[in-house]
Design a protein around this motif. Sequence first.
Motif, short mmCIF file in Angstrom:
data_model
loop_
_atom_site.label_atom_id
_atom_site.label_comp_id
_atom_site.label_asym_id
_atom_site.label_seq_id
_atom_site.Cartn_x
_atom_site.Cartn_y
_atom_site.Cartn_z
N LEU A 108 6.20 -3.85 10.59
CA LEU A 108 6.58 -2.69 11.39
C LEU A 108 5.49 -1.62 11.40
O LEU A 108 5.29 -0.93 12.40
CB LEU A 108 7.89 -2.07 10.87
N TRP A 109 4.78 -1.48 10.28
CA TRP A 109 3.75 -0.45 10.13
C TRP A 109 2.36 -1.08 10.09
O TRP A 109 1.45 -0.56 9.46
CB TRP A 109 4.02 0.37 8.86
N LYS A 110 2.18 -2.19 10.82
CA LYS A 110 0.92 -2.93 10.77
C LYS A 110 -0.28 -2.13 11.25
O LYS A 110 -1.41 -2.45 10.90
CB LYS A 110 1.04 -4.24 11.53
N ASP A 111 -0.07 -1.08 12.02
CA ASP A 111 -1.17 -0.23 12.47
C ASP A 111 -1.61 0.77 11.41
O ASP A 111 -2.60 1.47 11.60
CB ASP A 111 -0.79 0.51 13.75
N SER A 112 -0.88 0.84 10.33
CA SER A 112 -1.21 1.77 9.24
C SER A 112 -2.14 1.08 8.25
O SER A 112 -1.87 -0.04 7.82
CB SER A 112 0.06 2.21 8.51
N PRO A 113 -3.23 1.74 7.88
CA PRO A 113 -4.17 1.11 6.94
C PRO A 113 -3.57 0.92 5.55
O PRO A 113 -2.77 1.74 5.09
CB PRO A 113 -5.35 2.08 6.89
N ARG A 114 -3.97 -0.16 4.92
CA ARG A 114 -3.56 -0.40 3.54
C ARG A 114 -4.42 0.44 2.60
O ARG A 114 -5.60 0.67 2.86
CB ARG A 114 -3.71 -1.87 3.18
N ILE A 115 -3.81 0.84 1.52
CA ILE A 115 -4.49 1.65 0.51
C ILE A 115 -4.79 0.77 -0.69
O ILE A 115 -3.89 0.07 -1.19
CB ILE A 115 -3.60 2.83 0.07
N GLY A 116 -6.02 0.80 -1.16
CA GLY A 116 -6.36 0.07 -2.38
C GLY A 116 -5.74 0.75 -3.58
O GLY A 116 -6.01 1.92 -3.85
N LEU A 117 -4.89 0.03 -4.28
CA LEU A 117 -4.16 0.62 -5.41
C LEU A 117 -4.88 0.47 -6.74
O LEU A 117 -4.55 1.15 -7.69
CB LEU A 117 -2.76 0.01 -5.51
N GLU A 118 -5.82 -0.45 -6.83
CA GLU A 118 -6.56 -0.67 -8.07
C GLU A 118 -5.64 -0.97 -9.25
O GLU A 118 -5.80 -0.44 -10.35
CB GLU A 118 -7.45 0.56 -8.37
N ILE A 119 -4.67 -1.83 -9.01
CA ILE A 119 -3.71 -2.21 -10.05
C ILE A 119 -4.38 -3.19 -10.99
O ILE A 119 -4.98 -4.17 -10.56
CB ILE A 119 -2.44 -2.83 -9.43
N THR A 120 -4.26 -2.93 -12.29
CA THR A 120 -4.85 -3.81 -13.29
C THR A 120 -3.86 -4.89 -13.69
O THR A 120 -2.65 -4.67 -13.70
CB THR A 120 -5.29 -3.02 -14.53
N GLY A 121 -4.40 -6.07 -13.99
CA GLY A 121 -3.58 -7.14 -14.53
C GLY A 121 -2.85 -7.97 -13.51
O GLY A 121 -2.00 -8.78 -13.87
N VAL A 122 -3.14 -7.81 -12.21
CA VAL A 122 -2.45 -8.60 -11.19
C VAL A 122 -3.31 -8.63 -9.94
O VAL A 122 -4.05 -7.71 -9.65
CB VAL A 122 -1.05 -8.02 -10.88
N GLU A 123 -3.19 -9.74 -9.21
CA GLU A 123 -3.82 -9.82 -7.90
C GLU A 123 -2.82 -9.33 -6.88
O GLU A 123 -1.66 -9.68 -6.93
CB GLU A 123 -4.19 -11.27 -7.57
N THR A 124 -3.26 -8.49 -5.95
CA THR A 124 -2.37 -8.04 -4.90
C THR A 124 -2.52 -8.93 -3.68
O THR A 124 -3.59 -9.41 -3.38
CB THR A 124 -2.63 -6.57 -4.51
N SER A 125 -1.43 -9.14 -2.99
CA SER A 125 -1.41 -10.03 -1.85
C SER A 125 -1.99 -9.36 -0.61
O SER A 125 -1.81 -8.18 -0.39
CB SER A 125 0.04 -10.43 -1.56
N THR A 126 -2.68 -10.16 0.20
CA THR A 126 -3.15 -9.67 1.48
C THR A 126 -2.29 -10.20 2.62
O THR A 126 -2.45 -9.81 3.76
CB THR A 126 -4.62 -10.07 1.73
#
Length: 132
Positions: A108-126
């Motif tokens: 729904l919000w695909k036009d909104s840019p993703r923010i890099g969260l820099e979460i440690t200990g896990v890979e985030t999905s693209t």
Amino acid sequence: MTATDEALAIARLAGQTASDKKGTDVVALDVSENLAITDVFLVVSANNERLVGAIVDAIEEKLIAEMGLRPTRREGDRENRWVLLDYVDVVVHVQRDEERELYALERLWKDSPRIGLEITGVETSTEIPGEQ
């Protein structure tokens, strides 16, 4: 207009906390260009209602302890299928996997840019849940 530094800090702390509590597919979207009422949507998945509740409680406790922030609103915690924590600049959505796929907020919000969260200990999905 982009998300404020404070909104980014809130989203990163909430995202890390969700990940630490076994939340999955943690995604932050900068919705500031499209919405006047908030800067960031943080979306987190959990595989059952109990985990949704645990993640929401952990985020709320962490933001109170480290930033002195309490949500202005908390909705959906009766059923724990999709709980929303409203911090004005950041809205946290913790959803069961089924609700996340059904409502597909990222789509729904695909036009909104993703923010890099820099979460440690896990890979985030693209991947965007619900899209093949």
